[in-house]
Design an enzyme around this catalytic site. Sequence first.
Site, PDB file in Angstrom:
ATOM      1  N   GLU A 600     103.566 -29.091  -2.993  1.00 14.48           N
ATOM      2  CA  GLU A 600     103.569 -27.643  -2.808  1.00 14.48           C
ATOM      3  C   GLU A 600     102.231 -27.033  -3.181  1.00 14.48           C
ATOM      4  O   GLU A 600     101.753 -26.112  -2.523  1.00 14.48           O
ATOM      5  CB  GLU A 600     104.688 -27.018  -3.634  1.00 14.48           C
ATOM      6  CG  GLU A 600     104.923 -25.561  -3.291  1.00 14.48           C
ATOM      7  CD  GLU A 600     106.197 -25.005  -3.898  1.00 14.48           C
ATOM      8  OE1 GLU A 600     106.533 -23.865  -3.583  1.00 14.48           O
ATOM      9  OE2 GLU A 600     106.849 -25.710  -4.672  1.00 14.48           O
ATOM     10  N   THR A 732     101.681 -22.919 -13.903  1.00 15.84           N
ATOM     11  CA  THR A 732     100.664 -21.908 -14.161  1.00 15.84           C
ATOM     12  C   THR A 732      99.267 -22.525 -14.087  1.00 15.84           C
ATOM     13  O   THR A 732      99.081 -23.727 -14.278  1.00 15.84           O
ATOM     14  CB  THR A 732     100.845 -21.273 -15.549  1.00 15.84           C
ATOM     15  OG1 THR A 732     100.608 -22.282 -16.543  1.00 15.84           O
ATOM     16  CG2 THR A 732     102.241 -20.717 -15.722  1.00 15.84           C
ATOM     17  N   GLU A 734      96.975 -22.343 -16.144  1.00 12.40           N
ATOM     18  CA  GLU A 734      96.604 -22.963 -17.416  1.00 12.40           C
ATOM     19  C   GLU A 734      97.099 -24.407 -17.473  1.00 12.40           C
ATOM     20  O   GLU A 734      96.382 -25.312 -17.938  1.00 12.40           O
ATOM     21  CB  GLU A 734      97.188 -22.160 -18.584  1.00 12.40           C
ATOM     22  CG  GLU A 734      96.473 -20.853 -18.869  1.00 12.40           C
ATOM     23  CD  GLU A 734      96.678 -19.817 -17.767  1.00 12.40           C
ATOM     24  OE1 GLU A 734      95.773 -19.005 -17.541  1.00 12.40           O
ATOM     25  OE2 GLU A 734      97.755 -19.832 -17.130  1.00 12.40           O
TER      26      GLU A 734
END
Length: 749
Positions: A600, A732, A734
Site C-alpha cells: 500500500e 506514520t 515517524e
Amino acid sequence: MPPTTLPGDEERALLRDSVRGFLERHWPPATAVPWAREPARVQALWQQLAAQGLAALGSDPSEGGLREIAPVMEELGRAGCTLPLHHGTLLNLAAPRTPQGEEPALLALQRAGEARVVLCFGAFDGDRGAGQARVDDDGKLHGELAFVEHADSATHLAVVVDGPALALVDLRAVGVRIEATPAMGTQGLFRVALDGIAATILPLSEEQLGALHAMTRLALCARATGAAERAFELAVAYAGERRQFGRPIGSFQAIQHKLADGHIALLGARLTQAGAARQHDLGADNWRVFAEAACALAATTLRRVSLETQHTFGAIGYSEEHEAPRHFKQVHLDVLRHGGGRRAREALADHFLGETPRTLPEYDLGPAGNAFREEVRAWLQTHWSGERKAAHEALDFKAREYDREFARALGRTGWIGLSWPQRFGGQARGAFEQLAFVEEMERAEAPRVGAPVQAAMLQVHGSAAQQARYLPEILRGEAIYGMGYSEPDAGSDLASMRTRAVRDGDHYVIDGQKIWTTTYWGDYMLLATRTDPDASPPHAGLSLFIVPMDTPGITIRTSTTMYGGSFANVFYDGVRVPATAMVGELHGGWKVLVGALATERGFIGGGIVMKVAHAFEQLCEHLRGATGADGRPMRLDPLVRERIADLAGQIEAGRRMMMHCAERVDAGETPLHDAAASKVYSGELMERFGEVALDLLGMEGTLGEGSPGAVLRGRIEQNLRHALMWVISIGTNEIQRSLIAQRGLGLPR
C-alpha cells in the site's frame, strides 16, 4: 537525433566502480586536500583520467553521454577531488565547430590528455562576480574572469563571449595572469586576467549556450551529491559506533530520523539528476526543465543534508583532519556556481508561469506505457467528462470518494486487474503501464476504484476458494474493501491489537473495536485480529479475516474528519465468520499484514505525488491569470516565482522516487525501503504544497467549496486538510523513518 543505442545501467555501474577504485588508489582521502594545492599533482591526475578514456566521454554518445559524465562527477565528489574533468567532456557533448564546420583541434588534444581545458561563462555565467571577457577588433581577448577551477593546472581556457561564441585561449601565453582566490577555506578557484591574448573563436547558438550552461550546473550538482553522500555514509557509520549514555547514538530516535531524512533527500537529489541526464541523452525536447528542477532541488537539499551531517558528527566534524569538512565546503561551492539554485528557479518560473501555459513534462514510459496512457486518456474523455463528471464534482467530498457506476464501467475494461497475473483474470501489465493509469486517473480527478492491496494479498495468501469468490468481484468493480487494523491502543503498534477471534467449531467469533476506519461503508472489511493472546512475540499471534460488513454484530459509529470526509469506530460484538474466511495461515497474519502495508505504501507514494502534481498545474494556471494586491500580475511577483520553482523541484523528486519504485518492481524486486521513502516524502510534500499555496493565495485560498470566490472550487485548502491523513495513515511517517534508519541504513535499534 538521439543515438539508436545508449549504454545501459550495468555499464554505468561498471564505470562507477572503475572510477571509484582508480581514485582510491590515485587520490586517497588522506592526501586529497594537500594534493589539491599542488598543480603538478592535479595535472598528473588529469592526464591519468584521460588515459582511462574519461576525457573522451561525450564525444560519442553511443559510448557515453551525460548519464555517464554524472556518475564520474559523483565519484570525483566522493573522493574530494575538484578537478574539472567535466569541462572537456561537456564541450565534447556541446560539439562547438569552427566557422568552417570542423571540430577544433583542442578538443581532440584534451581527449588524448595532451591539453587540459577549463570552461568559463564570463558575462553569461549567472553569478554577478564571475567577470567577463571581450574580443577586440584584432581578435584578441581582454578581460578578467573569476571562479575558474584549477586554472593553474590547465593548459587552455574556453570562455563564452558576446555573439554568443566560445573563445579558446592558451593559458600559458604572455599576457595571462592567474591568481589564487581561496573560497570557503579551500584552494582550487582562480582569477584569470587576459590582456590581448590570441583566441580561436567558435560560434555558439543560443540553444548550444543554454544547453552547455544547464549541463555544467547539472554536472556540478552531481559532484556535490557525491560529496554529500560520502559525508553522509561516514556519519551513518559513526552513528553506529559512537556511544553516549551507554548506547550507540544511532539507536536514538532523534539521530535515526535525522539520518532517514538525509537518506530521503539524497535519494531525491540523485534520482532527479539521473533522470535529467537520461532525458538529455534520449534527445527529449524538454530535458532542460528536468535539469533545472534537479539543480533547484540540489541547491537546497544538499546544503541541508550537509548541515545535518555535521550535526551528527558533533565536535569531531570540526577537525580539518576529518573528511567531513572538505565535503561540506564542496557541496556549498558546487551548488552555488553559475547562478546555482537562483538561476534554476528563474528558468522554472519562466516555464510554469510564462504567458504560454506549460505543464509538468510527461515521462517517457516506454512504448507500452505511452500507448496505454493515450488509451486511458481517451477512455476517460468518453466516460468521465462533460455532464457526468460535472455532476460528480458538484457532490461534497464524502460523496466524491467512490462512484459505483464508474467502478463498474471501469471494471468492464479489465484495467482494475492491470498488474494481476493472467491466471486470476488480470492483464499482467508492467509497472509503467500502471503508472500511466494512475497518472491519468489523477489528472481526470476520477474516483478511486478496486481494492489493489486486498487483491494482491488474496493472490499471494488466499485459498483457492477465496480467490475464486472474491477476485472476480474486485475485477468487475463490484466490491470495495475497508481495512480494520488500528485500535484505541494499537495505532502504529499493530502488534498490540486486542480485537480477538476465538475458534468455535467451524467458525471464529470476533470481539473488539477498530478505529479510524475510512472505508467502513465498503462491502468487506479486511480485519486484523488476535488469535493467540499469549503469543511471544505479540505479533506472532495475529490472523486476518475477510468479514462482510452486513454480518450481524457489527456496529458503526461515524465521525466527520477535518478534511470533510468521514471515518468510523467499528465495534465487533460476537461477530461470527466461517473459518474459511481466514486469509493466510493461523497466527500468520503479521506476515500478510506487513506485506500488505508495504504494498500500500508503494501505491500511496506514487498516488500522492500525482495528486500534488495535478494540483500544482492547477495552481500555476490560476496564478498566470491572477493579479496581486498591488494590481500587478501574480506570475511576475518574485516571491510567487521563487515558491513555484521550489515546488517544481520538490515535485520532480517525488515523481522520480515513484519512477524508481516502478523500475525496481519491473525488475522483480520489492522496494520496501524505497516505498517507505516515497510515502514519507510525498505525504509531506502534499502538506508543503498546501501551505505554500495558501501563502500565495492569501485568504481567498481558504474559501471552501461552495463559497463565492473560492479559488479552484476550494480544492487547495481541502487538499491541505486531507494531506494530514497521508502523513499519518498506513504507518506514520515517524515509524517509516525508523524503518528506513534501522532496515535501510542498518542503524541499531
